[in-house]
Design an enzyme around this catalytic site. Structure first.
Site, PDB file in Angstrom:
ATOM      1  N   GLY A 146       0.835  -1.198   0.000  1.00 26.00           N
ATOM      2  CA  GLY A 146       0.000   0.000   0.000  1.00 26.00           C
ATOM      3  C   GLY A 146       0.866   1.243   0.000  1.00 26.00           C
ATOM      4  O   GLY A 146       2.006   1.216   0.468  1.00 26.00           O
ATOM      5  N   GLN A 174       2.745  10.007   1.423  1.00 23.31           N
ATOM      6  CA  GLN A 174       4.048   9.339   1.498  1.00 23.31           C
ATOM      7  C   GLN A 174       4.987   9.743   0.363  1.00 23.31           C
ATOM      8  O   GLN A 174       6.193   9.526   0.441  1.00 23.31           O
ATOM      9  CB  GLN A 174       3.869   7.811   1.486  1.00 23.31           C
ATOM     10  CG  GLN A 174       3.231   7.288   2.761  1.00 23.31           C
ATOM     11  CD  GLN A 174       3.116   5.782   2.722  1.00 23.31           C
ATOM     12  OE1 GLN A 174       2.175   5.239   2.162  1.00 23.31           O
ATOM     13  NE2 GLN A 174       4.080   5.093   3.294  1.00 23.31           N
ATOM     14  N   CYS A 185       5.678  -0.182   7.297  1.00 27.81           N
ATOM     15  CA  CYS A 185       5.308   0.991   6.500  1.00 27.81           C
ATOM     16  C   CYS A 185       6.501   1.400   5.646  1.00 27.81           C
ATOM     17  O   CYS A 185       7.634   1.403   6.134  1.00 27.81           O
ATOM     18  CB  CYS A 185       4.919   2.129   7.444  1.00 27.81           C
ATOM     19  SG  CYS A 185       4.421   3.640   6.589  1.00 27.81           S
ATOM     20  N   LEU A 186       6.232   1.738   4.397  1.00 32.77           N
ATOM     21  CA  LEU A 186       7.330   2.143   3.512  1.00 32.77           C
ATOM     22  C   LEU A 186       7.995   3.430   4.002  1.00 32.77           C
ATOM     23  O   LEU A 186       9.142   3.694   3.655  1.00 32.77           O
ATOM     24  CB  LEU A 186       6.815   2.330   2.072  1.00 32.77           C
ATOM     25  CG  LEU A 186       6.354   1.044   1.370  1.00 32.77           C
ATOM     26  CD1 LEU A 186       5.794   1.374  -0.006  1.00 32.77           C
ATOM     27  CD2 LEU A 186       7.495   0.043   1.257  1.00 32.77           C
ATOM     28  N   HIS A 244      -4.684   1.115   7.424  1.00 29.06           N
ATOM     29  CA  HIS A 244      -3.348   1.714   7.563  1.00 29.06           C
ATOM     30  C   HIS A 244      -3.181   2.865   6.562  1.00 29.06           C
ATOM     31  O   HIS A 244      -2.714   3.948   6.919  1.00 29.06           O
ATOM     32  CB  HIS A 244      -2.305   0.604   7.331  1.00 29.06           C
ATOM     33  CG  HIS A 244      -0.872   1.061   7.292  1.00 29.06           C
ATOM     34  ND1 HIS A 244       0.079   0.591   8.165  1.00 29.06           N
ATOM     35  CD2 HIS A 244      -0.232   1.928   6.469  1.00 29.06           C
ATOM     36  CE1 HIS A 244       1.245   1.165   7.891  1.00 29.06           C
ATOM     37  NE2 HIS A 244       1.085   1.982   6.858  1.00 29.06           N
ATOM     38  N   GLU A 245      -3.604   2.623   5.321  1.00 27.93           N
ATOM     39  CA  GLU A 245      -3.446   3.651   4.275  1.00 27.93           C
ATOM     40  C   GLU A 245      -4.384   4.830   4.527  1.00 27.93           C
ATOM     41  O   GLU A 245      -4.009   5.985   4.332  1.00 27.93           O
ATOM     42  CB  GLU A 245      -3.690   3.054   2.891  1.00 27.93           C
ATOM     43  CG  GLU A 245      -2.726   1.950   2.488  1.00 27.93           C
ATOM     44  CD  GLU A 245      -1.265   2.308   2.683  1.00 27.93           C
ATOM     45  OE1 GLU A 245      -0.899   3.490   2.524  1.00 27.93           O
ATOM     46  OE2 GLU A 245      -0.490   1.410   3.043  1.00 27.93           O
ATOM     47  N   HIS A 300      -2.981   7.244   6.872  1.00 30.16           N
ATOM     48  CA  HIS A 300      -1.998   8.160   6.277  1.00 30.16           C
ATOM     49  C   HIS A 300      -2.671   9.441   5.782  1.00 30.16           C
ATOM     50  O   HIS A 300      -2.084  10.518   5.835  1.00 30.16           O
ATOM     51  CB  HIS A 300      -1.301   7.497   5.084  1.00 30.16           C
ATOM     52  CG  HIS A 300      -0.094   6.677   5.433  1.00 30.16           C
ATOM     53  ND1 HIS A 300       1.002   7.201   6.071  1.00 30.16           N
ATOM     54  CD2 HIS A 300       0.179   5.364   5.220  1.00 30.16           C
ATOM     55  CE1 HIS A 300       1.905   6.234   6.227  1.00 30.16           C
ATOM     56  NE2 HIS A 300       1.432   5.113   5.736  1.00 30.16           N
TER      57      HIS A 300
HETATM   58 ZN   LIG Z   1       2.349   3.265   5.778  1.00 28.07          ZN
END
Ligand SMILES: [Zn+2]
Length: 173
Positions: A46, A51, A95-96, A137-138, A141
């Site tokens: 995701g 991000q 998480c990225l 989660h997304e 963000h």
């Molecule tokens: Zn994340």
């Protein structure tokens, strides 16, 4: 289509509430394609607009776990949770924007989401398992919330310190 650099926590751009997208334009289509390419390249399941420094309510995801399976890319614009299950589920999240850090987060195990698709239509669907975790989660963000915000202050500070160190090392090259 181009790969975008992913912001690493801590970054003030990851803490903002993102703005809704008014309508689907060619720019939004390009953004979605870039986000999917960046997510698959990372690799991740995701990626949300903030991000990559885009303060818009859009995220992409593909929580297909089987590497043999066909990819199932999804683009969700202005997503909202219209229903959450009473039942909760804990999942080891990463998480990225917080590379190599994982921690268990408890969330509703099923959610129903409504969103605007790239086709300009409103979509509604229920998600469970990893898809439900990923979607929540997304969506977090888009509200300036990271998975570490669900952890204790001590754990959050420990991970943040590691990220500050990582960014310092990256800056040195
Ligand atoms: Zn994340």
């Amino acid at each position: 289509m181009s790969l975008k650099p992913i912001l690493i926590h801590p970054d003030p751009r990851l803490k903002k509430v993102a703005d809704p997208i008014a309508r689907i334009t060619p720019e939004v289509e390009t953004l979605a394609a870039d986000m999917l390419a960046t997510m698959y390249d990372a690799p991740g399941i995701g990626l949300a607009g903030p991000q990559i420094g885009v303060n818009s309510r859009i995220f992409v995801m593909d929580a297909t776990r089987d590497p043999e399976a066909e990819p199932a890319p999804m683009v969700l614009i202005n997503p909202e949770i219209s229903w959450s299950s009473e039942a909760q589920n804990s999942y080891e999240e990463g998480c990225l924007s917080i590379p190599d850090q994982y921690a268990s987060v408890t969330r509703p195990s099923e959610v129903r989401l409504t969103w605007l698709g790239l086709d300009g239509a409103t979509h509604e669907r229920e998600f469970d398992g990893l898809w439900a975790t990923c979607a929540q989660h997304e969506l977090d963000h888009l509200n300036g919330v990271l998975f570490i915000d669900h952890l204790s202050a001590m754990k959050r500070q420990m991970i943040t310190r590691k990220m500050v160190k990582l960014k310092r090392e990256q800056a040195r090259g």
